[in-house]
Design a protein around this motif. Structure first.
Motif, mmCIF file in Angstrom:
data_model
loop_
_atom_site.group_PDB
_atom_site.id
_atom_site.type_symbol
_atom_site.label_atom_id
_atom_site.label_comp_id
_atom_site.label_asym_id
_atom_site.label_seq_id
_atom_site.Cartn_x
_atom_site.Cartn_y
_atom_site.Cartn_z
ATOM 1 N N ALA A 185 4.792 8.688 -4.517
ATOM 2 C CA ALA A 185 5.996 8.778 -3.689
ATOM 3 C C ALA A 185 5.604 9.316 -2.311
ATOM 4 C CB ALA A 185 7.033 9.681 -4.346
ATOM 5 N N ASN A 186 5.243 8.429 -1.418
ATOM 6 C CA ASN A 186 4.830 8.836 -0.074
ATOM 7 C C ASN A 186 6.023 9.057 0.847
ATOM 8 O OD1 ASN A 186 1.789 8.498 -0.320
ATOM 9 N ND2 ASN A 186 2.517 6.497 -1.003
ATOM 10 N N GLN B 51 0.792 -1.231 0.000
ATOM 11 C CA GLN B 51 0.000 0.000 0.000
ATOM 12 C C GLN B 51 0.827 1.285 0.000
ATOM 13 O OE1 GLN B 51 -2.623 -0.366 3.383
ATOM 14 N NE2 GLN B 51 -3.970 -1.818 2.350
ATOM 15 N N VAL B 52 2.046 1.232 0.547
ATOM 16 C CA VAL B 52 2.832 2.463 0.714
ATOM 17 C C VAL B 52 4.110 2.371 -0.112
ATOM 18 C CG1 VAL B 52 3.945 4.011 2.353
ATOM 19 C CG2 VAL B 52 1.915 2.709 3.048
ATOM 20 N N HIS B 53 4.182 3.232 -1.126
ATOM 21 C CA HIS B 53 5.332 3.255 -2.034
ATOM 22 C C HIS B 53 6.156 4.518 -1.814
ATOM 23 C CE1 HIS B 53 4.246 -0.084 -4.971
ATOM 24 N NE2 HIS B 53 3.232 -0.050 -4.121
ATOM 25 N N GLY B 54 7.413 4.457 -2.270
ATOM 26 C CA GLY B 54 8.293 5.608 -2.152
ATOM 27 C C GLY B 54 9.465 5.496 -3.105
ATOM 28 N N VAL B 55 10.383 6.458 -3.019
ATOM 29 C CA VAL B 55 11.518 6.520 -3.938
ATOM 30 C C VAL B 55 12.798 6.797 -3.160
ATOM 31 C CG1 VAL B 55 10.074 7.355 -5.841
ATOM 32 C CG2 VAL B 55 11.204 9.013 -4.323
ATOM 33 N N ASP B 56 13.932 6.586 -3.814
ATOM 34 C CA ASP B 56 15.185 7.134 -3.308
ATOM 35 C C ASP B 56 15.869 7.863 -4.456
ATOM 36 O OD1 ASP B 56 17.572 5.059 -4.248
ATOM 37 O OD2 ASP B 56 15.694 4.003 -3.815
#
Length: 336
Positions: free
Chosen positions: A153-154, A130-135
């Motif tokens: 991007a959370n 459910q919770v995605h993001g980036v670096d």
């Protein structure tokens, strides 16, 4: 005379019994509390007992290290660097700071990322999280953080430092931009095997502000064939250097660092090690359970070829291990 004495004694006994029966039982049993206090764990967030690595303070705000001189390196008076830098105490982990209100839950956006090289991960695919993001780092150029956030991007981990003398030139801009757009953001350090852990910790501390709402700091440990440093230390030396670095960061930021790594480095050095540390695992061809058996993780980097509105070129994509509710609970536990 004997009769008179017995009568007086009987009357006195009855009188005393009457007083006892008419007394308040609560008052009779009440005991003043002891002045002693227990040695229970404080529920407030951990506060470092010693400042490790000075931060430049200006107008009440921490400034970044490129405005000041490099801190003096530690003098080592023993054969191993950990003996000189490991703190005597570690702050308690995962405790909520009860003196501060719980942070307001930020909106979690569903991911709309694409991938230049999509992989079939089967039933445990990234899309099921459910919770995605980036670096990100300098290689993503100028990022439209507000747009990137709405794409899913959370959270963002932002490259801050390498070794003991390099800072990502886009760090400050990305650090400020991500926060302004409402992302949860943290900083990461690329570890250099030709420097001590203490030197590298000082450099990171000097350049990354201590923000109570930031994600825990990350140590990025991997083998890098393109690095000028060609050393590949033994497992014992690797762990010693990592611990020296992580102990100083934990003492300064009050949060246990997260370990980012890749399969080959993990197999050489981290299998079965550091079980009380959170992990961020790179696994771009299979679920982490395949590449890192029996290792619990917080973040999974599942792609290095992501595509998204808000950034030119490719970007690394990640997921958080739990549900949306678990994400908010985890964030609350990191607040310090």
């Amino acid at each position: 005379m004997r009769l008179l004495v017995l009568s007086v004694a009987l009357l006195a006994c009855v009188s005393m019994a009457g007083c006892a029966s008419n007394s308040n039982p609560v008052a009779a049993l009440s005991i003043k509390p002891s002045a002693e206090t227990t040695s229970s764990v404080s529920k407030s967030a951990p506060v470092p007992a010693v400042e490790v690595g000075e931060s430049a303070i200006k107008g009440g705000q921490e400034t970044l290290a490129w405005a000041g001189a490099m801190p003096a390196t530690h003098a080592f008076d023993a054969m191993t660097e950990t003996q000189a830098v490991v703190p005597e105490e570690k702050p308690a982990r995962g405790l909520l700071n009860m003196s501060r209100p719980l942070p307001k839950r930020s909106r979690v956006y569903s991911q709309q990322f694409r991938d230049a090289h999509p992989i079939n991960f089967g039933k445990r695919a990234p899309k099921h999280y459910q919770v995605h993001g980036v670096d990100v780092s300098r290689w993503q150029g100028n990022i439209d953080w507000a747009r990137l956030r709405t794409q899913g991007a959370n959270f963002a981990y932002i490259k801050a430092t390498d070794g003991g003398d390099h800072i990502d030139p886009m760090f400050r801009k990305n650090w400020d931009g991500a926060k302004a757009a409402g992302l949860k953001r943290g900083a990461y350090h690329f570890f250099y095997w030709c420097r001590t852990g203490a030197e590298q910790a000082d450099w990171f501390i000097r350049n990354v502000p201590r923000d109570p709402d930031a994600l825990p700091p990350v140590i990025d440990v991997e083998w890098n064939g393109q690095s000028k440093c060609k050393k590949r230390p033994s497992r014992a030396v690797v762990l010693e250097k990592m611990k020296a670095f992580m102990d100083k960061l934990e003492r300064h930021y009050g949060k246990r660092p997260i370990i980012y790594t890749a399969p080959d480095f993990y197999e050489d050095n981290l299998t079965g090690e550091l079980k009380d540390y959170p992990f961020w695992l790179r696994s771009v061809a299979a679920h982490p359970s395949v590449r890192y058996p029996n290792r619990r993780w917080v973040f999974w980097q599942y792609s290095g070829s992501g595509l998204s509105h808000g950034v030119d070129g490719r970007i690394d994509l990640n997921v958080f291990a739990g549900s949306e509710d678990e994400w908010h609970n985890w964030l609350a536990g990191q607040s310090s």
